[in-house]
Motif scaffolding. Structure first.
Motif, PDB file in Angstrom:
ATOM      1  N   ASN A 130       0.762  -1.212  -0.002  1.00  0.00           N
ATOM      2  CA  ASN A 130       0.108   0.029  -0.171  1.00  0.00           C
ATOM      3  C   ASN A 130       0.782   1.129   0.142  1.00  0.00           C
ATOM      4  O   ASN A 130       0.485   2.204  -0.651  1.00  0.00           O
ATOM      5  N   ILE A 132       3.613   1.859  -1.199  1.00  0.00           N
ATOM      6  CA  ILE A 132       4.240   2.116  -2.729  1.00  0.00           C
ATOM      7  C   ILE A 132       3.107   2.596  -3.607  1.00  0.00           C
ATOM      8  O   ILE A 132       3.363   3.632  -4.191  1.00  0.00           O
ATOM      9  N   ARG A 133       2.020   2.153  -3.457  1.00  0.00           N
ATOM     10  CA  ARG A 133       0.888   2.292  -4.400  1.00  0.00           C
ATOM     11  C   ARG A 133       0.370   3.837  -3.942  1.00  0.00           C
ATOM     12  O   ARG A 133       0.123   4.610  -4.764  1.00  0.00           O
ATOM     13  N   VAL A 135       1.957   6.282  -2.219  1.00  0.00           N
ATOM     14  CA  VAL A 135       2.910   7.270  -2.417  1.00  0.00           C
ATOM     15  C   VAL A 135       3.012   7.677  -4.032  1.00  0.00           C
ATOM     16  O   VAL A 135       2.924   8.702  -4.339  1.00  0.00           O
ATOM     17  N   ASN A 136       2.806   6.677  -4.959  1.00  0.00           N
ATOM     18  CA  ASN A 136       2.821   6.863  -6.400  1.00  0.00           C
ATOM     19  C   ASN A 136       1.482   7.652  -6.655  1.00  0.00           C
ATOM     20  O   ASN A 136       1.585   8.522  -7.496  1.00  0.00           O
ATOM     21  N   LYS A 137       0.432   7.575  -5.935  1.00  0.00           N
ATOM     22  CA  LYS A 137      -0.888   8.148  -6.389  1.00  0.00           C
ATOM     23  C   LYS A 137      -0.901   9.491  -5.311  1.00  0.00           C
ATOM     24  O   LYS A 137      -1.769  10.228  -5.603  1.00  0.00           O
ATOM     25  N   GLY A 138       0.112   9.821  -4.394  1.00  0.00           N
ATOM     26  CA  GLY A 138       0.141  11.017  -3.715  1.00  0.00           C
ATOM     27  C   GLY A 138      -1.092  10.908  -2.594  1.00  0.00           C
ATOM     28  O   GLY A 138      -1.387  11.814  -2.315  1.00  0.00           O
TER      29      GLY A 138
END
Lengths: 176, 114
Positions: A130, A132-133, A135-138
């Motif tokens: 989660n 990683i997911r 952080v990528n989506k902000g």
């Protein structure tokens, strides 16, 4: 008089020591549900408490036969919570231990290791995936941080029990 | 330990349970008996006793005694195979004692003579 105490333990042996300390003060645990202990006032030191993680749920026929065997031997089942069982015996009846041999003590620690280890791994996996997911989506990462923290705490206790197993196995090489 | 595992040493718990069950007893009775004959040295944990009883039942070294009147607490008794296992263990222990006495006893008197 009955007293409620809210407390959380990760180490069941620490929990046992605490219950026995409370008993020494005249507060005997009569019920437990996740983090909530119910105590009843009585004679100081009347009971010795032991906690065990069963292989199967307390309602399972095998567990029921086991609990009945202990009850016939003068051991009282005070509470069950998931696979955990809280036992007590009158201190006057002599020393109270569930296991007096290395093999069964080790098997008990191993059961706990599995429980804690799986819980730690699941939290670490979900937490990092989660993280990683998100952080990528902000998106906010608070929940993932919580998962990771829980995972790390349980990893610590997993290691603690592993060390206890190692110590017993070393003893077992020379003694029975 | 031999391949069959049948002639290896018995655990203290198994040995004392088998001795106890020369007279029919229930679980609590076994615990009391063992504590008594070992002068409080061996305190069988109830969980350990339960595990040992199940294994001894599986091996056919003990059997449950069915009594119509008081079937609440299960009683157990040793079987013929169980008796043989105790005798084999007794012989093994005798060998340990004999050898120990021979060597330590001998060394002890040697030291004394020096």
């Amino acid at each position: 008089m009955k007293t409620k105490v809210y407390k959380l333990f990760f180490d069941y042996e620490k929990e046992e020591r605490w219950l026995n300390k409370m008993s020494a003060l005249g507060l005997h645990c009569i019920d437990f549900t996740f983090g909530r202990y119910l105590f009843e006032e009585g004679a100081p030191g009347e009971y010795t408490y032991r906690i065990e993680l069963l292989d199967k749920m307390p309602s399972h026929p095998e567990s029921r036969a086991y609990i009945k065997f202990l009850e016939d031997a003068g051991i009282e089942c005070v509470a069950t919570h998931l696979r955990w069982v809280y036992f007590r015996q009158k201190t006057a009846d002599g020393p109270f231990e569930i296991y007096s041999d290395y093999n069964m003590k080790i098997a008990h620690y191993k059961r706990i290791c599995w429980l804690i280890g799986v819980f730690a791994a699941v939290n670490l996996l979900i937490g990092s995936a989660n993280m990683i997911r998100f952080v990528n989506k902000g998106l906010p990462v608070a929940v993932s941080v919580l998962n990771l923290a829980v995972g790390l705490i349980f990893t610590y206790f997993f290691a603690l029990y592993l060390l206890r197993i190692r110590k017993l196995k070393k003893e077992k090489r020379l003694h029975q | 330990m031999t391949e069959s595992g049948e002639r290896g040493a018995l655990t203290e718990a198994a040995y004392y349970i088998l001795l106890a069950l020369h007279t029919p007893m229930h679980g609590y009775g076994i615990m009391q008996f063992v504590r008594q004959i070992s002068h409080d040295r061996v305190n069988l944990g109830a969980g350990t006793l339960y595990g040992a009883i199940s294994t001894l039942l599986d091996k056919g070294w003990i059997r449950p005694l069915s009594r119509e009147r008081d079937s609440r607490k299960k009683e157990y008794v040793i079987t013929q195979t169980g008796r043989q296992a105790v005798i084999a263990e007794l012989n093994r222990l005798q060998e340990l004692i004999d050898n120990g006495k021979k060597i330590i006893g001998g060394a002890h008197s040697e030291n004394e003579s020096i």
